[in-house]
Scaffold this motif. Structure first.
Motif, PDB file in Angstrom:
ATOM      1  N   GLU A  20       0.841  -1.204   0.000  1.00 30.21           N
ATOM      2  CA  GLU A  20       0.000   0.000   0.000  1.00 30.21           C
ATOM      3  C   GLU A  20       0.876   1.253   0.000  1.00 30.21           C
ATOM      4  OE1 GLU A  20      -2.792   2.359   3.224  1.00 30.21           O
ATOM      5  OE2 GLU A  20      -2.675   0.163   3.339  1.00 30.21           O
ATOM      6  N   GLY A  21       1.935   1.240   0.817  1.00 28.75           N
ATOM      7  CA  GLY A  21       2.821   2.392   0.896  1.00 28.75           C
ATOM      8  C   GLY A  21       3.511   2.680  -0.417  1.00 28.75           C
ATOM      9  N   ARG A  23       2.457   2.098  -3.438  1.00 27.23           N
ATOM     10  CA  ARG A  23       1.504   2.703  -4.377  1.00 27.23           C
ATOM     11  C   ARG A  23       1.181   4.146  -3.987  1.00 27.23           C
ATOM     12  NH1 ARG A  23      -0.544  -2.473  -3.641  1.00 27.23           N
ATOM     13  NH2 ARG A  23      -2.052  -1.739  -2.096  1.00 27.23           N
ATOM     14  N   THR A  24       0.884   4.361  -2.718  1.00 28.99           N
ATOM     15  CA  THR A  24       0.459   5.683  -2.252  1.00 28.99           C
ATOM     16  C   THR A  24       1.563   6.712  -2.381  1.00 28.99           C
ATOM     17  OG1 THR A  24      -1.092   4.696  -0.685  1.00 28.99           O
ATOM     18  CG2 THR A  24      -0.424   6.974  -0.277  1.00 28.99           C
ATOM     19  N   PHE A  25       2.740   6.386  -1.868  1.00 32.48           N
ATOM     20  CA  PHE A  25       3.821   7.368  -1.861  1.00 32.48           C
ATOM     21  C   PHE A  25       4.367   7.629  -3.261  1.00 32.48           C
ATOM     22  CE2 PHE A  25       4.412   5.647   2.623  1.00 32.48           C
ATOM     23  CZ  PHE A  25       3.683   6.681   3.191  1.00 32.48           C
ATOM     24  N   ALA A  27       2.556   7.596  -5.998  1.00 36.00           N
ATOM     25  CA  ALA A  27       1.575   8.480  -6.628  1.00 36.00           C
ATOM     26  C   ALA A  27       1.733   9.913  -6.124  1.00 36.00           C
ATOM     27  CB  ALA A  27       0.157   7.973  -6.348  1.00 36.00           C
ATOM     28  N   LEU A  28       1.978  10.076  -4.824  1.00 33.29           N
ATOM     29  CA  LEU A  28       2.137  11.416  -4.254  1.00 33.29           C
ATOM     30  C   LEU A  28       3.404  12.102  -4.768  1.00 33.29           C
ATOM     31  CD1 LEU A  28       1.139  10.732  -0.544  1.00 33.29           C
ATOM     32  CD2 LEU A  28      -0.052  12.255  -2.133  1.00 33.29           C
ATOM     33  N   VAL A  58       4.948  13.921   0.481  1.00 36.89           N
ATOM     34  CA  VAL A  58       5.018  12.541   0.962  1.00 36.89           C
ATOM     35  C   VAL A  58       5.176  12.498   2.479  1.00 36.89           C
ATOM     36  CG1 VAL A  58       6.409  10.432   0.945  1.00 36.89           C
ATOM     37  CG2 VAL A  58       5.884  11.599  -1.206  1.00 36.89           C
ATOM     38  N   HIS A  61       1.919  13.436   4.251  1.00 34.70           N
ATOM     39  CA  HIS A  61       0.937  12.357   4.129  1.00 34.70           C
ATOM     40  C   HIS A  61       1.267  11.226   5.098  1.00 34.70           C
ATOM     41  CE1 HIS A  61      -2.146   9.938   2.071  1.00 34.70           C
ATOM     42  NE2 HIS A  61      -1.351   8.932   2.381  1.00 34.70           N
ATOM     43  N   ASP A  65      -1.136   9.915   8.078  1.00 35.38           N
ATOM     44  CA  ASP A  65      -1.518   8.505   8.103  1.00 35.38           C
ATOM     45  C   ASP A  65      -1.215   7.889   9.473  1.00 35.38           C
ATOM     46  OD1 ASP A  65      -0.480   5.520   7.698  1.00 35.38           O
ATOM     47  OD2 ASP A  65      -1.975   5.920   6.147  1.00 35.38           O
TER      48      ASP A  65
END
Length: 199
Positions: A20-21, A23-25, A27-28, A58, A61, A65
């Motif tokens: 998950e990290g 993908r998320t980071f 994208a950011l 990043v 975020h 989180d």
């Protein structure tokens, strides 16, 4: 370069958040990536970034989180850089290792290390922003993110199904506009520090 090392908090008690990290980071970080986020060891991920704005995005975020410690190392990296992020070497990587270790006990879960007299000041600003972002309510955050996309308060109110006054109060309570200005300052400070330590 900016090297970001992120370590999952409490991984022994919870599931693995690395996928998950990543993908998320990623994208950011957007276009500001020299080497993408990659698992380095266990529940730790790392990336090499080129844009201070991506770094701040990043890190904030991650702070909001609450499940990651974020360490930033600023400095040179050995060239040519290998394709694998985890194979990188140089002062920025060493600084990121120091920073993520300190971030585990730092305000906001973030830390910054660099061979520069202003590194402590940059870290203080990032920690203040991280604490404020972490404490902001979901409604304040949601309203702020929509404002950041270019919406007016009236448009945000319509989308959220509340009054324009409620949106204004949410932004004020979350210190949204103030923290965005300070985030811009953090970006400028990082850019100046980066120029000087990599010259």
């Amino acid at each position: 370069m900016y090297v970001l090392t992120m370590d999952q908090k409490g991984s022994r008690r919870g599931g693995d958040l690395v996928g998950e990290g990543l993908r998320t980071f990623t994208a950011l970080a957007g276009a500001g990536v020299a080497r993408p986020f990659q698992r380095t060891a266990g529940d730790e991920i790392q990336a090499v970034l080129t844009e201070a704005a991506s770094v701040v995005e990043v890190m904030l975020h991650a702070a909001r989180d609450g499940r990651w410690s974020a360490g930033l190392g600023v400095g040179p990296v050995e060239q040519p850089m290998p394709e694998e992020t985890r194979a990188g070497r140089g002062p920025a990587f060493e600084h990121a290792r120091d920073a993520v270790t300190r971030a585990k006990r730092a305000p906001g879960g973030v830390a910054c290390t660099a061979e520069h007299p202003d590194a402590e000041h940059v870290e203080a600003v990032l920690q203040l922003l991280a604490e404020l972002d972490h404490r902001r309510t979901d409604s304040s955050q949601q309203a702020g993110e929509l404002i950041a996309e270019g919406r007016t308060q009236t448009e945000v109110a319509e989308q959220l199904g509340v009054s324009q006054q409620a949106v204004s109060r949410a932004l004020d309570r979350g210190l949204w506009h103030q923290t965005r200005r300070v985030a811009s300052l953090a970006v400028q400070m990082l850019e100046t520090m980066h120029e000087e330590v990599t010259a």
